[in-house]
Design an enzyme around this catalytic site. Structure first.
Site, PDB file in Angstrom:
ATOM      1  N   LYS A 143      31.807  41.119  33.735  1.00 44.76           N
ATOM      2  CA  LYS A 143      31.489  40.691  35.103  1.00 44.76           C
ATOM      3  C   LYS A 143      31.358  41.841  36.104  1.00 44.76           C
ATOM      4  CE  LYS A 143      33.501  36.035  34.917  1.00 44.76           C
ATOM      5  NZ  LYS A 143      34.387  35.082  35.611  1.00 44.76           N
ATOM      6  N   ALA A 146      45.770  38.928  40.402  1.00 38.23           N
ATOM      7  CA  ALA A 146      44.852  39.757  41.187  1.00 38.23           C
ATOM      8  C   ALA A 146      43.692  40.260  40.337  1.00 38.23           C
ATOM      9  CB  ALA A 146      45.614  40.940  41.796  1.00 38.23           C
ATOM     10  N   SER A 201      33.854  29.842  24.429  1.00 43.93           N
ATOM     11  CA  SER A 201      33.343  29.334  25.703  1.00 43.93           C
ATOM     12  C   SER A 201      32.901  27.882  25.588  1.00 43.93           C
ATOM     13  CB  SER A 201      32.167  30.183  26.183  1.00 43.93           C
ATOM     14  OG  SER A 201      31.586  29.599  27.336  1.00 43.93           O
ATOM     15  N   ARG A 202      33.194  27.110  26.629  1.00 45.20           N
ATOM     16  CA  ARG A 202      32.750  25.725  26.686  1.00 45.20           C
ATOM     17  C   ARG A 202      31.557  25.547  27.624  1.00 45.20           C
ATOM     18  NH1 ARG A 202      34.748  26.308  22.782  1.00 45.20           N
ATOM     19  NH2 ARG A 202      36.394  25.142  21.733  1.00 45.20           N
ATOM     20  N   GLY A 220      39.850  39.288  38.152  1.00 51.76           N
ATOM     21  CA  GLY A 220      38.516  38.923  38.600  1.00 51.76           C
ATOM     22  C   GLY A 220      38.449  37.533  39.198  1.00 51.76           C
ATOM     23  N   ASP A 242      32.177  31.553  41.028  1.00 56.41           N
ATOM     24  CA  ASP A 242      33.565  31.184  40.750  1.00 56.41           C
ATOM     25  C   ASP A 242      34.264  30.627  41.985  1.00 56.41           C
ATOM     26  OD1 ASP A 242      33.629  31.754  38.030  1.00 56.41           O
ATOM     27  OD2 ASP A 242      34.203  33.847  38.328  1.00 56.41           O
ATOM     28  N   GLY A 259      42.337  23.351  35.670  1.00 50.52           N
ATOM     29  CA  GLY A 259      41.267  24.340  35.676  1.00 50.52           C
ATOM     30  C   GLY A 259      39.915  23.841  35.213  1.00 50.52           C
ATOM     31  N   THR A 262      30.975  36.190  31.098  1.00 52.78           N
ATOM     32  CA  THR A 262      32.424  36.066  31.052  1.00 52.78           C
ATOM     33  C   THR A 262      32.999  37.413  30.639  1.00 52.78           C
ATOM     34  OG1 THR A 262      34.234  34.720  30.204  1.00 52.78           O
ATOM     35  CG2 THR A 262      32.447  35.183  28.673  1.00 52.78           C
TER      36      THR A 262
END
Length: 296
Positions: A81, A145, A27-28, A147, A118, A260, A77
């Site tokens: 979720k 399709a 993760s960033r 999360g 999000d 992204g 993450t």
């Protein structure tokens, strides 16, 4: 030392939040949240917290957040979720409609509220990078399709897209999403088959890839852009690599492109403000810092 003790030691009594997932090393979020902490001179900490995909492990997380005085909340993450939903005290309406939580905010009374930022992050990055795009001018095509798609489709419906063409490799999942998120009134979610993905680009004003296709170590996204209008925006939520095959192909034919990283940065804003106080915005310097952390 267990992960909770490690996080507490890193925080050293300061207010803190963390990114929670399994795995979580990639993760960033610490880089983007750490940028704001430093920029606004906030004496706080944002770390990583690996939590196994088990009910007992999530219950331990919730108990830890409630009982730890300097805990302010966390981001979530994969794969937590959805599974976290029944364990929280409140779910805000946006997250409830999406059916997933990516942000937990600890309230003054110690209760935990689940939110989903999000969709907010997706729209903010779109507005910043393609300000000419207007939601009511024509159809939108969304690939995937999962999360992320749920949050993105919900946000696109909220801003008034008249027709959304939803395409997924497993059509039944797309149908379920379409049924759940089609609003009352004249807006439509049309579910197409994966084999039709290139044909469904005809007349679209925006193409969004929410799948993992094109991500590092994943197969590329195979799609023919011939029917996509040159005025359309192409948005790939993948950020490793920043320039996916889809974006490179779209850019070569003159389409406006959105990568992204912007969504990643903007979705972090509401959580930071809730946990640490200062209002924040995304800057070119922050984007450069997080891109460097990605090795991009």
């Amino acid at each position: 030392m267990n992960p909770y003790d490690t996080l507490l030691a890193e925080a050293a009594g300061r207010p803190f939040a963390a990114i929670v997932g399994w795995p979580v090393e990639h993760s960033r979020s610490p880089a983007l949240q750490g940028f704001w902490l430093k920029q606004h001179h906030v004496d706080g900490h944002y770390g990583r917290l690996p939590v196994k995909p088990e009910r007992a492990a999530l219950e331990e997380l919730v108990a830890f957040l409630r009982k730890t005085p300097n805990a302010r909340g966390c981001n979530l993450t994969l794969p937590h979720k959805v599974e976290i939903l029944p364990l929280l005290d409140r779910i805000d309406p946006v997250a409830r409609r999406i059916g997933a939580v990516n942000t937990i905010v600890k309230q003054a009374d110690g209760t935990l509220e689940g939110r989903n930022t999000d969709g907010f992050g997706f729209l903010e990055a779109l507005k910043y990078n393609a300000p000419h795009w207007m939601p009511d001018t024509g159809p939108v095509v969304v690939l995937g399709a999962g999360g992320a798609a749920r949050a993105i489709v919900s946000s696109l419906m909220d801003v008034g897209v008249p027709e959304l063409r939803l395409v997924n490799r497993t059509r039944g999942t797309a149908i379920d999403l379409g049924v759940a998120l089609t609003p009352p009134g004249g807006q439509r979610i049309v579910v197409g088959s994966w084999d039709e993905r290139s044909e469904l680009l005809d007349g679209a004003t925006l193409l969004v890839n929410t799948t993992s296709l094109g991500m590092k170590d994943q197969p590329g996204l195979d799609i023919d852009l011939a029917k996509l209008p040159h005025e359309a925006v192409v948005y790939d939520i993948v950020y490793v690599p920043l320039e996916t095959y889809l974006l490179a192909a779209a850019r070569s034919r003159g389409n406006r492109c959105v990568d992204g990283l912007g969504m990643l940065l903007h979705q972090g804003r509401p959580g930071f403000e809730a946990w640490f106080g200062p209002r924040v915005d995304v800057s070119a310097a922050q984007r450069h810092a997080v891109a460097a952390d990605l090795g991009a």
